[in-house]
Design an enzyme around this catalytic site. Sequence first.
Site, PDB file in Angstrom:
ATOM      1  N   ALA A  10       0.814  -1.220   0.000  1.00  0.00           N
ATOM      2  CA  ALA A  10       0.000   0.000   0.000  1.00  0.00           C
ATOM      3  C   ALA A  10       0.843   1.264   0.000  1.00  0.00           C
ATOM      4  CB  ALA A  10      -0.934  -0.004   1.214  1.00  0.00           C
ATOM      5  N   ARG A  15      10.413   7.818  -2.253  1.00  0.00           N
ATOM      6  CA  ARG A  15      11.807   8.007  -2.650  1.00  0.00           C
ATOM      7  C   ARG A  15      12.104   7.515  -4.071  1.00  0.00           C
ATOM      8  NH1 ARG A  15      15.814   5.519   1.113  1.00  0.00           N
ATOM      9  NH2 ARG A  15      14.124   4.469   2.209  1.00  0.00           N
ATOM     10  N   GLY A  80       0.588   2.526   8.825  1.00  0.00           N
ATOM     11  CA  GLY A  80       1.614   1.640   9.358  1.00  0.00           C
ATOM     12  C   GLY A  80       1.431   0.192   8.944  1.00  0.00           C
ATOM     13  N   ASP A 105       7.667  -5.021  -1.857  1.00  0.00           N
ATOM     14  CA  ASP A 105       8.862  -4.376  -2.423  1.00  0.00           C
ATOM     15  C   ASP A 105      10.137  -5.135  -2.084  1.00  0.00           C
ATOM     16  OD1 ASP A 105       9.048  -3.872   0.260  1.00  0.00           O
ATOM     17  OD2 ASP A 105       9.186  -1.700   0.094  1.00  0.00           O
ATOM     18  N   LYS A 333       8.324  -9.447 -36.709  1.00  0.00           N
ATOM     19  CA  LYS A 333       7.200  -9.229 -35.797  1.00  0.00           C
ATOM     20  C   LYS A 333       6.027 -10.074 -36.255  1.00  0.00           C
ATOM     21  CE  LYS A 333       3.975  -6.373 -35.925  1.00  0.00           C
ATOM     22  NZ  LYS A 333       3.127  -5.224 -36.158  1.00  0.00           N
TER      23      LYS A 333
HETATM   24  C1  UD1 Z   1       9.647  -1.957   8.223  1.00  0.00           C
HETATM   25  C2  UD1 Z   1       9.723  -2.505   9.644  1.00  0.00           C
HETATM   26  C3  UD1 Z   1      11.169  -2.554  10.089  1.00  0.00           C
HETATM   27  C4  UD1 Z   1      11.981  -3.375   9.125  1.00  0.00           C
HETATM   28  C5  UD1 Z   1      11.819  -2.855   7.695  1.00  0.00           C
HETATM   29  C6  UD1 Z   1      12.452  -3.820   6.722  1.00  0.00           C
HETATM   30  C7  UD1 Z   1       7.675  -1.841  10.794  1.00  0.00           C
HETATM   31  C8  UD1 Z   1       7.069  -0.898  11.775  1.00  0.00           C
HETATM   32  N1  UD1 Z   1       8.950  -1.665  10.535  1.00  0.00           N
HETATM   33  O1  UD1 Z   1      10.101  -0.609   8.291  1.00  0.00           O
HETATM   34  O2  UD1 Z   1      11.266  -3.120  11.383  1.00  0.00           O
HETATM   35  O3  UD1 Z   1      13.348  -3.381   9.499  1.00  0.00           O
HETATM   36  O4  UD1 Z   1      10.433  -2.752   7.354  1.00  0.00           O
HETATM   37  O5  UD1 Z   1      12.422  -3.287   5.435  1.00  0.00           O
HETATM   38  O6  UD1 Z   1       7.011  -2.746  10.334  1.00  0.00           O
HETATM   39  N2  UD1 Z   1       3.142  -0.627   4.047  1.00  0.00           N
HETATM   40  C9  UD1 Z   1       1.789  -0.622   3.823  1.00  0.00           C
HETATM   41  N3  UD1 Z   1       1.002   0.213   4.549  1.00  0.00           N
HETATM   42  C10 UD1 Z   1       1.525   1.040   5.511  1.00  0.00           C
HETATM   43  C11 UD1 Z   1       2.911   1.020   5.725  1.00  0.00           C
HETATM   44  C12 UD1 Z   1       3.701   0.165   4.996  1.00  0.00           C
HETATM   45  O7  UD1 Z   1       1.291  -1.365   2.975  1.00  0.00           O
HETATM   46  O8  UD1 Z   1       0.740   1.758   6.123  1.00  0.00           O
HETATM   47  C13 UD1 Z   1       3.975  -1.538   3.253  1.00  0.00           C
HETATM   48  C14 UD1 Z   1       4.929  -0.788   2.350  1.00  0.00           C
HETATM   49  O9  UD1 Z   1       4.358  -0.599   1.075  1.00  0.00           O
HETATM   50  C15 UD1 Z   1       6.122  -1.721   2.295  1.00  0.00           C
HETATM   51  C16 UD1 Z   1       6.098  -2.425   3.635  1.00  0.00           C
HETATM   52  O10 UD1 Z   1       4.792  -2.289   4.123  1.00  0.00           O
HETATM   53  O11 UD1 Z   1       5.999  -2.701   1.279  1.00  0.00           O
HETATM   54  C17 UD1 Z   1       7.108  -1.855   4.614  1.00  0.00           C
HETATM   55  O12 UD1 Z   1       6.803  -0.511   4.864  1.00  0.00           O
HETATM   56  P1  UD1 Z   1       7.925   0.578   5.084  1.00  0.00           P
HETATM   57  O13 UD1 Z   1       7.295   1.876   5.308  1.00  0.00           O
HETATM   58  O14 UD1 Z   1       8.940   0.469   4.025  1.00  0.00           O
HETATM   59  O15 UD1 Z   1       8.540   0.049   6.473  1.00  0.00           O
HETATM   60  P2  UD1 Z   1       9.908   0.481   7.109  1.00  0.00           P
HETATM   61  O16 UD1 Z   1       9.736   1.782   7.783  1.00  0.00           O
HETATM   62  O17 UD1 Z   1      10.984   0.319   6.123  1.00  0.00           O
HETATM   63 CA    CA Z   2      11.133  -0.094   3.729  1.00  0.00          CA
END
Ligand code: UD1
Ligand code: CA
Length: 455
Positions: A10, A15, A80, A105, A333
């Site tokens: 989501a 970045r 989150g 990702d 093609k």
């Molecule tokens: C998260 C972890 C962290 C870990 C890291 C590894 C948490 C609180 N932290 O941090 O401990 O070391 O990943 O990469 O879990 N996403 C959603 N909805 C949201 C937030 C995130 O779908 O509301 C998805 C993002 O698209 C992504 C994944 O969850 O695919 C991780 O989210 P991201 O914001 O990258 O987490 P980090 O802060 O990197």
């Molecule tokens: Ca991340």
Amino acid sequence: MSLALIVLAAGQGTRMKSDLPKVLHEVGGAPLVHHAVSAGRALNPARVVLVTGHAAVQVEDVVERFDPGVEFVRQDDPLGTGHAVAQAAPLLADFAGDVVVLYGDTPFISADTLMHLMAARQDHDIAVLGFQAAEPGRYGRLVKDGDCLKKIVEYKDADEATRAISLCNSGILIAPAALLFRLIDALRPDNAAGEYYLTDIVELACAEDRSVTAVTCPEAETLGVNSRADLARAEAVFQKRARAAAMDAGVTLRDPDTVHLSYDTTFGRDVVIEPNVVFGPDVRIEDGAHIKSFSHLEGCHIGGNAVVGPYARLRPGAKLGAEARIGNFEELKKAEIGTGAKVNHQSYVGEARVGDRANVGAGTITCNYDGVFKHRTEIGSDAFIGSNTMLVAPVSVGQGAMTASGSVITNDVPDEALAVARARQDNKPGLARKFFDALRRRKEKQQSIKKNEAE
Ligand code: UD1
Ligand code: CA
């Protein structure tokens, strides 16, 4: 025990600085999220739920194409990772098995690693996948007590002592569905980010005397993509793996580092790939085929022992029979080339079929497009297309027929006929000499005028 996957996708991926949602950026010709789902599918899950949010419709459309059968659930506000998983609760309310959480990702988690994670569930209520980070940076830290995982602390919330821990959270974990959703229900956003952290379920589980463990995997598998630089790193990792797999399967890569493969490229045995060849999606190559340097192939099928290139471009729908020969600077093609047929020099063959053993001469073009419609060209087996023939489609050349060089063929050519469609040659005796003499005189005259002006 049945298994469900929840794949988080989501996030916006700010970045990346992109209009394309992050999980749709491609590695090896497939979106990141497809790699993540494929990794998870190695576990044979009964259900796969993808949590979408940012550009949800766009993400769902692509995933439907690459991964039919995936269920979607929306997270309207990115509050989150815990909040994201919570969105899947209604869909999995009656699900009695375990849930594995993956990130859309993070494309390189191996099946072996996921098997280890699952195995750890036999002795523990929850298992989290961690890794020893060379540079722990902003990853969440795993705080252990002996073999027990006590809590996960996000970088933002960690003190110096905790930041010194190098065992980091990959984000991937396994837990029974009922326990997972119950703990998630208890999450509170009282942290530095003001988010519902999935990671907080560890501490909550420990508080009710559940056993939580951490399994580790090589850091390379946890490579997540947050920026274009990460994307390039991921592509490099993918290519390295794909080349190694091709060589393991009996393909000769003369200079592996210069061959670019796709997620679905398939090879027979004893295929030889010369340096600097690019494979787009959907290419299948049969035993013994030879692809020479600087060729670009996508959406095509190369028959056994066929030879392609150097400098050939095979576009979607190109299908070569066994022993076919496609030479330099060809573009194909939607073209079927028969067994042993040859298209060797600077031709365009599109919307066409070339029969077995036919020979298409240098510079031949199938004129398949009239500006509005596309038309087909049929060339019979054993036909001989003279150099620089324009085949104005729709048109057919019969079996064993021949076209004279430079012909513009607008009518069908019957079997075994010779078609000549060009002006007859007319030699004018001495005319070239007269013509040159006149030109030279004109030049001399111009030069003498210039000289007079300068004096
Ligand atoms: C998260 C972890 C962290 C870990 C890291 C590894 C948490 C609180 N932290 O941090 O401990 O070391 O990943 O990469 O879990 N996403 C959603 N909805 C949201 C937030 C995130 O779908 O509301 C998805 C993002 O698209 C992504 C994944 O969850 O695919 C991780 O989210 P991201 O914001 O990258 O987490 P980090 O802060 O990197
Ligand atoms: Ca991340």
